[in-house]
Each structure stands twice: as structure tokens, then as C-alpha cells.
Design a protein around this motif. Structure first.
Motif, PDB file in Angstrom:
ATOM      1  N   LEU A  84       0.827  -1.199   0.000  1.00  0.00           N
ATOM      2  CA  LEU A  84       0.000   0.000   0.000  1.00  0.00           C
ATOM      3  C   LEU A  84       0.869   1.261   0.000  1.00  0.00           C
ATOM      4  O   LEU A  84       0.575   2.228  -0.699  1.00  0.00           O
ATOM      5  N   THR A  85       1.956   1.253   0.740  1.00  0.00           N
ATOM      6  CA  THR A  85       2.887   2.382   0.744  1.00  0.00           C
ATOM      7  C   THR A  85       3.478   2.565  -0.643  1.00  0.00           C
ATOM      8  O   THR A  85       3.568   3.687  -1.152  1.00  0.00           O
ATOM      9  N   ARG A  86       3.871   1.465  -1.255  1.00  0.00           N
ATOM     10  CA  ARG A  86       4.433   1.562  -2.615  1.00  0.00           C
ATOM     11  C   ARG A  86       3.406   2.108  -3.597  1.00  0.00           C
ATOM     12  O   ARG A  86       3.704   2.991  -4.398  1.00  0.00           O
ATOM     13  N   ASP A  87       2.155   1.609  -3.533  1.00  0.00           N
ATOM     14  CA  ASP A  87       1.126   2.023  -4.493  1.00  0.00           C
ATOM     15  C   ASP A  87       0.594   3.434  -4.246  1.00  0.00           C
ATOM     16  O   ASP A  87       0.321   4.167  -5.191  1.00  0.00           O
ATOM     17  N   ALA A  88       0.447   3.805  -2.989  1.00  0.00           N
ATOM     18  CA  ALA A  88      -0.175   5.093  -2.656  1.00  0.00           C
ATOM     19  C   ALA A  88       0.819   6.250  -2.631  1.00  0.00           C
ATOM     20  O   ALA A  88       0.411   7.398  -2.792  1.00  0.00           O
ATOM     21  N   PHE A  89       2.109   5.944  -2.431  1.00  0.00           N
ATOM     22  CA  PHE A  89       3.098   7.007  -2.306  1.00  0.00           C
ATOM     23  C   PHE A  89       4.259   6.850  -3.278  1.00  0.00           C
ATOM     24  O   PHE A  89       4.461   7.662  -4.156  1.00  0.00           O
ATOM     25  N   LEU A  90       5.028   5.801  -3.063  1.00  0.00           N
ATOM     26  CA  LEU A  90       6.316   5.682  -3.749  1.00  0.00           C
ATOM     27  C   LEU A  90       6.196   5.623  -5.270  1.00  0.00           C
ATOM     28  O   LEU A  90       6.919   6.328  -5.968  1.00  0.00           O
ATOM     29  N   LYS A  91       5.297   4.816  -5.783  1.00  0.00           N
ATOM     30  CA  LYS A  91       5.172   4.681  -7.249  1.00  0.00           C
ATOM     31  C   LYS A  91       4.691   5.968  -7.906  1.00  0.00           C
ATOM     32  O   LYS A  91       5.214   6.361  -8.954  1.00  0.00           O
ATOM     33  N   ILE A  92       3.711   6.619  -7.305  1.00  0.00           N
ATOM     34  CA  ILE A  92       3.191   7.831  -7.954  1.00  0.00           C
ATOM     35  C   ILE A  92       4.162   9.005  -7.822  1.00  0.00           C
ATOM     36  O   ILE A  92       4.245   9.838  -8.715  1.00  0.00           O
ATOM     37  N   LEU A  93       4.908   9.052  -6.720  1.00  0.00           N
ATOM     38  CA  LEU A  93       5.934  10.088  -6.604  1.00  0.00           C
ATOM     39  C   LEU A  93       7.074   9.822  -7.585  1.00  0.00           C
ATOM     40  O   LEU A  93       7.586  10.755  -8.214  1.00  0.00           O
ATOM     41  N   ALA A  94       7.461   8.558  -7.741  1.00  0.00           N
ATOM     42  CA  ALA A  94       8.515   8.216  -8.713  1.00  0.00           C
ATOM     43  C   ALA A  94       8.056   8.561 -10.126  1.00  0.00           C
ATOM     44  O   ALA A  94       8.840   9.089 -10.923  1.00  0.00           O
ATOM     45  N   ALA A  95       6.804   8.292 -10.442  1.00  0.00           N
ATOM     46  CA  ALA A  95       6.281   8.621 -11.772  1.00  0.00           C
ATOM     47  C   ALA A  95       6.344  10.132 -12.013  1.00  0.00           C
ATOM     48  O   ALA A  95       6.703  10.579 -13.114  1.00  0.00           O
ATOM     49  N   GLN A  96       6.016  10.923 -10.996  1.00  0.00           N
ATOM     50  CA  GLN A  96       6.095  12.385 -11.125  1.00  0.00           C
ATOM     51  C   GLN A  96       7.541  12.820 -11.293  1.00  0.00           C
ATOM     52  O   GLN A  96       7.850  13.689 -12.112  1.00  0.00           O
ATOM     53  N   GLN A  97       8.435  12.220 -10.531  1.00  0.00           N
ATOM     54  CA  GLN A  97       9.865  12.530 -10.649  1.00  0.00           C
ATOM     55  C   GLN A  97      10.339  12.287 -12.075  1.00  0.00           C
ATOM     56  O   GLN A  97      11.011  13.125 -12.667  1.00  0.00           O
ATOM     57  N   TYR A  98       9.982  11.143 -12.640  1.00  0.00           N
ATOM     58  CA  TYR A  98      10.396  10.824 -14.014  1.00  0.00           C
ATOM     59  C   TYR A  98       9.757  11.779 -15.016  1.00  0.00           C
ATOM     60  O   TYR A  98      10.412  12.209 -15.964  1.00  0.00           O
ATOM     61  N   ALA A  99       8.485  12.131 -14.791  1.00  0.00           N
ATOM     62  CA  ALA A  99       7.804  13.064 -15.693  1.00  0.00           C
ATOM     63  C   ALA A  99       8.493  14.428 -15.695  1.00  0.00           C
ATOM     64  O   ALA A  99       8.502  15.121 -16.716  1.00  0.00           O
ATOM     65  N   LEU A 100       9.074  14.784 -14.565  1.00  0.00           N
ATOM     66  CA  LEU A 100       9.786  16.060 -14.461  1.00  0.00           C
ATOM     67  C   LEU A 100      11.226  15.962 -14.973  1.00  0.00           C
ATOM     68  O   LEU A 100      11.934  16.964 -15.020  1.00  0.00           O
ATOM     69  N   GLY A 101      11.653  14.753 -15.317  1.00  0.00           N
ATOM     70  CA  GLY A 101      13.004  14.552 -15.847  1.00  0.00           C
ATOM     71  C   GLY A 101      14.093  14.686 -14.804  1.00  0.00           C
ATOM     72  O   GLY A 101      15.207  15.107 -15.121  1.00  0.00           O
ATOM     73  N   CYS A 102      13.795  14.321 -13.576  1.00  0.00           N
ATOM     74  CA  CYS A 102      14.756  14.474 -12.475  1.00  0.00           C
ATOM     75  C   CYS A 102      15.420  13.145 -12.130  1.00  0.00           C
ATOM     76  O   CYS A 102      14.763  12.117 -12.056  1.00  0.00           O
ATOM     77  N   ASP A 103      16.735  13.203 -11.887  1.00  0.00           N
ATOM     78  CA  ASP A 103      17.501  11.986 -11.607  1.00  0.00           C
ATOM     79  C   ASP A 103      17.699  11.728 -10.117  1.00  0.00           C
ATOM     80  O   ASP A 103      18.476  10.872  -9.722  1.00  0.00           O
ATOM     81  N   GLY A 104      16.981  12.459  -9.272  1.00  0.00           N
ATOM     82  CA  GLY A 104      17.103  12.263  -7.845  1.00  0.00           C
ATOM     83  C   GLY A 104      16.087  13.073  -7.071  1.00  0.00           C
ATOM     84  O   GLY A 104      15.334  13.855  -7.640  1.00  0.00           O
ATOM     85  N   VAL A 105      16.072  12.837  -5.751  1.00  0.00           N
ATOM     86  CA  VAL A 105      15.069  13.450  -4.881  1.00  0.00           C
ATOM     87  C   VAL A 105      15.727  13.995  -3.616  1.00  0.00           C
ATOM     88  O   VAL A 105      16.554  13.323  -3.003  1.00  0.00           O
TER      89      VAL A 105
END
Length: 174
Positions: A84-105
Motif C-alpha cells: 500500500l505504501t508503494r502504491d499510494a506514495f512511492l510509485k506515484i511520486l517516482a512517476a512524477q519525478q520521471y515526468a519532471l526529468g529528475c535523476d534524484g530526490v
């Protein structure tokens, strides 16, 4: 790099600090139906006051309903390994990170908050690369909670009202 902002004190101080140094760093935030009701209005006020453009993400399902259906406890849900943590937070934040073209957080984690974070800091430091090659940076890793409140107060950044309803002292008294 992108800033991951939760609206907590550490995350807010980190976001302000990073944006003070790197003005164009994108900011992302996650909202869901388990959030404290004042989270979104607080985020909106701070973002407007600071002139931040924030990229918001939300899961496509009710986190509350999944927690209830799966009888998930808070400790389990907050674990990075929980689905649930992966689906509700981590995956969607990672998808946004990739959409923004960022290589880190940038992440507002502090070693003082847990033994695991302290061990992690000692073994990896504040800036490290994960297996995928992405970067993680925890600029406040060595700060105390008092440092964080003092920073926010000194810079005139509104502190999330949730901190005035618990064991922390008001920033003015620190």
C-alpha cells in the motif's frame, strides 16, 4: 533533482532551503484521503507565500478503504516494503519525478528521528545513489527538531498547525 514535500516541519524546512539555493528545483507533493484535513490548505498557503509551483499527485484509489479492507496497521502502512505504501506514495511520486526529468530526490529525513535513519546516515551519508542510479539527498539529516523549528521561524515560513497540537514547544520558545 526534485524536492519531495510532505508538509511536515522537516520537509518544509528542507523545501525552503533547497529552493533558496536552487530556485528552479521542482517540488512534488502527495495527497490522499488519509491526510490530516488541514494538509492541503496549509500546502496551498505556504506555496503561495513562497511563490512555489507545486506538482501534486494522488493515488487513483482510496487509501482509507484499502487500509480498512486489508486491516493494515499504521506501522505496516508506513513501511516502505508494504504494497500500500508503494502504491499510494512511492510509485506515484517516482512517476512524477520521471515526468519532471529528475535523476534524484531531496528528502527531509533526519537521523535523530530513528535508529534506522541514524545507521543509514552513518553508512551512506547525506547524498547517495540507489541501485537504480538515482540520487537521494537528505540535507537536514544532521539537524535536530529544534534546528528545524528555528530555521522555519527565522525565515518566516509558516509551520504546519499540526505541531501546535502535540508535544512540541511553539517555535518562539525554542
Amino acid at each position: 533533482m526534485v524536492v519531495s514535500w510532505s508538509t511536515g516541519k522537516d520537509s518544509t524546512a528542507m523545501t525552503h532551503l533547497v529552493r533558496s539555493l536552487y530556485h528552479d528545483t521542482p517540488i512534488m507533493i502527495q495527497f490522499d484521503d488519509c491526510d490530516w484535513p488541514a494538509k492541503r490548505p496549509y500546502a496551498d498557503r505556504v506555496a503561495a507565500a513562497q511563490g512555489w509551483d507545486v506538482h501534486c499527485v494522488e493515488p487513483e484509489f482510496s487509501v482509507w478503504e484499502r487500509m480498512q479492507a486489508g486491516r493494515v496497521g499504521e506501522d505496516e502502512f508506513c513501511a516502505q516494503s508494504h504494497s500500500l505504501t508503494r502504491d499510494a506514495f512511492l510509485k506515484i511520486l517516482a512517476a512524477q519525478q520521471y515526468a519532471l526529468g529528475c535523476d534524484g530526490v531531496y528528502i527531509g529525513l533526519r537521523a535523530e528521528e530513528s535508529k534506522a535513519r541514524n545507521v543509514h546516515l552513518r553508512s551512506r551519508g547525506e547524498l547517495y545513489q540507489i541501485k537504480s542510479g538515482e540520487w537521494r539527498c537528505c540535507p537536514l539529516a544532521r539537524w535536530t527538531s529544534e534546528d528545524v523549528f528555528a530555521y522555519l521561524t527565522e525565515h518566516g515560513v509558516e509551520i504546519n498547525p499540526c505541531y501546535f497540537n502535540n508535544r512540541f514547544l511553539p517555535p518562539e520558545e525554542i
